[in-house]
Design a protein around this motif. Structure first.
Motif, PDB file in Angstrom:
ATOM      1  N   GLN A   1     -13.105  -0.940   0.185  1.00  0.00           N
ATOM      2  CA  GLN A   1     -12.230  -1.516   1.212  1.00  0.00           C
ATOM      3  C   GLN A   1     -12.701  -1.205   2.628  1.00  0.00           C
ATOM      4  O   GLN A   1     -12.230  -1.804   3.587  1.00  0.00           O
ATOM      5  N   TYR A   2     -13.679  -0.299   2.760  1.00  0.00           N
ATOM      6  CA  TYR A   2     -14.211   0.048   4.084  1.00  0.00           C
ATOM      7  C   TYR A   2     -15.594  -0.547   4.337  1.00  0.00           C
ATOM      8  O   TYR A   2     -16.186  -0.296   5.385  1.00  0.00           O
ATOM      9  N   TRP A   3     -16.130  -1.311   3.395  1.00  0.00           N
ATOM     10  CA  TRP A   3     -17.444  -1.927   3.583  1.00  0.00           C
ATOM     11  C   TRP A   3     -17.410  -2.891   4.771  1.00  0.00           C
ATOM     12  O   TRP A   3     -16.401  -3.538   5.058  1.00  0.00           O
ATOM     13  N   GLY A   4     -18.550  -3.000   5.449  1.00  0.00           N
ATOM     14  CA  GLY A   4     -18.703  -3.974   6.525  1.00  0.00           C
ATOM     15  C   GLY A   4     -18.072  -3.573   7.844  1.00  0.00           C
ATOM     16  O   GLY A   4     -17.962  -4.393   8.747  1.00  0.00           O
ATOM     17  N   LYS A   5     -17.677  -2.328   7.991  1.00  0.00           N
ATOM     18  CA  LYS A   5     -17.017  -1.873   9.216  1.00  0.00           C
ATOM     19  C   LYS A   5     -17.883  -0.926  10.055  1.00  0.00           C
ATOM     20  O   LYS A   5     -17.419  -0.365  11.032  1.00  0.00           O
ATOM     21  N   GLY A   6     -19.125  -0.695   9.636  1.00  0.00           N
ATOM     22  CA  GLY A   6     -20.026   0.187  10.381  1.00  0.00           C
ATOM     23  C   GLY A   6     -19.842   1.663  10.088  1.00  0.00           C
ATOM     24  O   GLY A   6     -20.500   2.507  10.697  1.00  0.00           O
TER      25      GLY A   6
ATOM     26  N   GLY B   1     -26.293  -5.212   1.598  1.00  0.00           N
ATOM     27  CA  GLY B   1     -25.447  -4.436   2.505  1.00  0.00           C
ATOM     28  C   GLY B   1     -26.011  -3.066   2.790  1.00  0.00           C
ATOM     29  O   GLY B   1     -26.036  -2.618   3.936  1.00  0.00           O
ATOM     30  N   SER B   2     -26.483  -2.386   1.759  1.00  0.00           N
ATOM     31  CA  SER B   2     -27.055  -1.055   1.949  1.00  0.00           C
ATOM     32  C   SER B   2     -28.371  -1.125   2.721  1.00  0.00           C
ATOM     33  O   SER B   2     -28.673  -0.243   3.530  1.00  0.00           O
ATOM     34  N   GLN B   3     -29.140  -2.168   2.493  1.00  0.00           N
ATOM     35  CA  GLN B   3     -30.377  -2.336   3.258  1.00  0.00           C
ATOM     36  C   GLN B   3     -30.065  -2.502   4.748  1.00  0.00           C
ATOM     37  O   GLN B   3     -30.746  -1.918   5.607  1.00  0.00           O
ATOM     38  N   LYS B   4     -29.019  -3.248   5.065  1.00  0.00           N
ATOM     39  CA  LYS B   4     -28.622  -3.432   6.472  1.00  0.00           C
ATOM     40  C   LYS B   4     -28.181  -2.115   7.098  1.00  0.00           C
ATOM     41  O   LYS B   4     -28.483  -1.843   8.260  1.00  0.00           O
ATOM     42  N   VAL B   5     -27.470  -1.285   6.328  1.00  0.00           N
ATOM     43  CA  VAL B   5     -27.055   0.027   6.825  1.00  0.00           C
ATOM     44  C   VAL B   5     -28.270   0.829   7.257  1.00  0.00           C
ATOM     45  O   VAL B   5     -28.313   1.394   8.355  1.00  0.00           O
ATOM     46  N   LEU B   6     -29.274   0.887   6.397  1.00  0.00           N
ATOM     47  CA  LEU B   6     -30.462   1.686   6.705  1.00  0.00           C
ATOM     48  C   LEU B   6     -31.218   1.123   7.902  1.00  0.00           C
ATOM     49  O   LEU B   6     -31.665   1.879   8.772  1.00  0.00           O
ATOM     50  N   GLU B   7     -31.361  -0.181   7.964  1.00  0.00           N
ATOM     51  CA  GLU B   7     -32.070  -0.793   9.090  1.00  0.00           C
ATOM     52  C   GLU B   7     -31.336  -0.549  10.403  1.00  0.00           C
ATOM     53  O   GLU B   7     -31.950  -0.236  11.426  1.00  0.00           O
TER      54      GLU B   7
END
Length: 170
Positions: A91-96, A129-135
């Motif tokens: 429920q907290y995904w996509g919020k930075g 999504g996880s790839q975007k977090v790392l980048e």
């Protein structure tokens, strides 16, 4: 949001909060462990793996644990690197929040491990999504490791990311 996201060591009192993401099929789909269906099993896991882990923290949002982040240092001639992993309640995904947590780790982990030069993270090629977090956190994509890992009975390709201590964020 920066001050709303904090990291702290886990405590057994975090069991109910931990169970929120550990019992979520959306979260465990990317993990080597199966979805937890028993708080007793999760409590045993916390006692045997979470609490004794050399560097595992609760990702807290407004003081409440909503995920976990960990750094596993390598030993011997590989002690210059470690592996980063994380989980967050869906429920907290996509919020930075995870990006902020990763940046918090990078701000301290090079001081916590004396010989550390490189933080690595392996991500399923389908986990965009996880790839975007790392980048967003300053990691570089090193490449794709073909047929690298068996996840829930399927051989998977994994993307290897790294963050080097000489990067300007540290």
């Amino acid at each position: 949001m920066n001050s709303e996201v904090t990291l702290r060591p886990f405590d057994l009192a975090d069991l109910d909060d931990f169970y929120v993401w550990a019992s979520d099929d959306r979260v465990s789909a990317w993990c080597g462990w199966d979805t937890y269906t028993s708080k007793e099993d999760l409590l045993n896991y916390m006692k045997s793996h979470v609490l004794p882990h050399p560097w595992m923290r609760a990702i807290c949002y407004h003081g409440r644990p909503i995920g976990s982040i960990f750094v596993t240092p390598y030993k011997g001639n590989d002690r210059c690197r470690c592996e980063l992993g994380y989980h967050l309640a869906s429920q907290y995904w996509g919020k930075g929040i995870t990006t902020k947590a990763v940046k918090l780790v990078l701000g301290t982990v090079f001081r916590d491990f004396e010989d550390l030069e490189r933080v690595e993270a392996l991500v399923d090629v389908d986990n965009v999504g996880s790839q975007k977090v790392l980048e967003k956190s300053g990691f570089s994509k090193d490449g794709v490791l073909r047929r690298f890992w068996i996840l829930k009975g399927k051989v998977k390709d994994m993307v290897l990311y790294s963050f080097i201590s000489t990067d300007p964020l540290v």
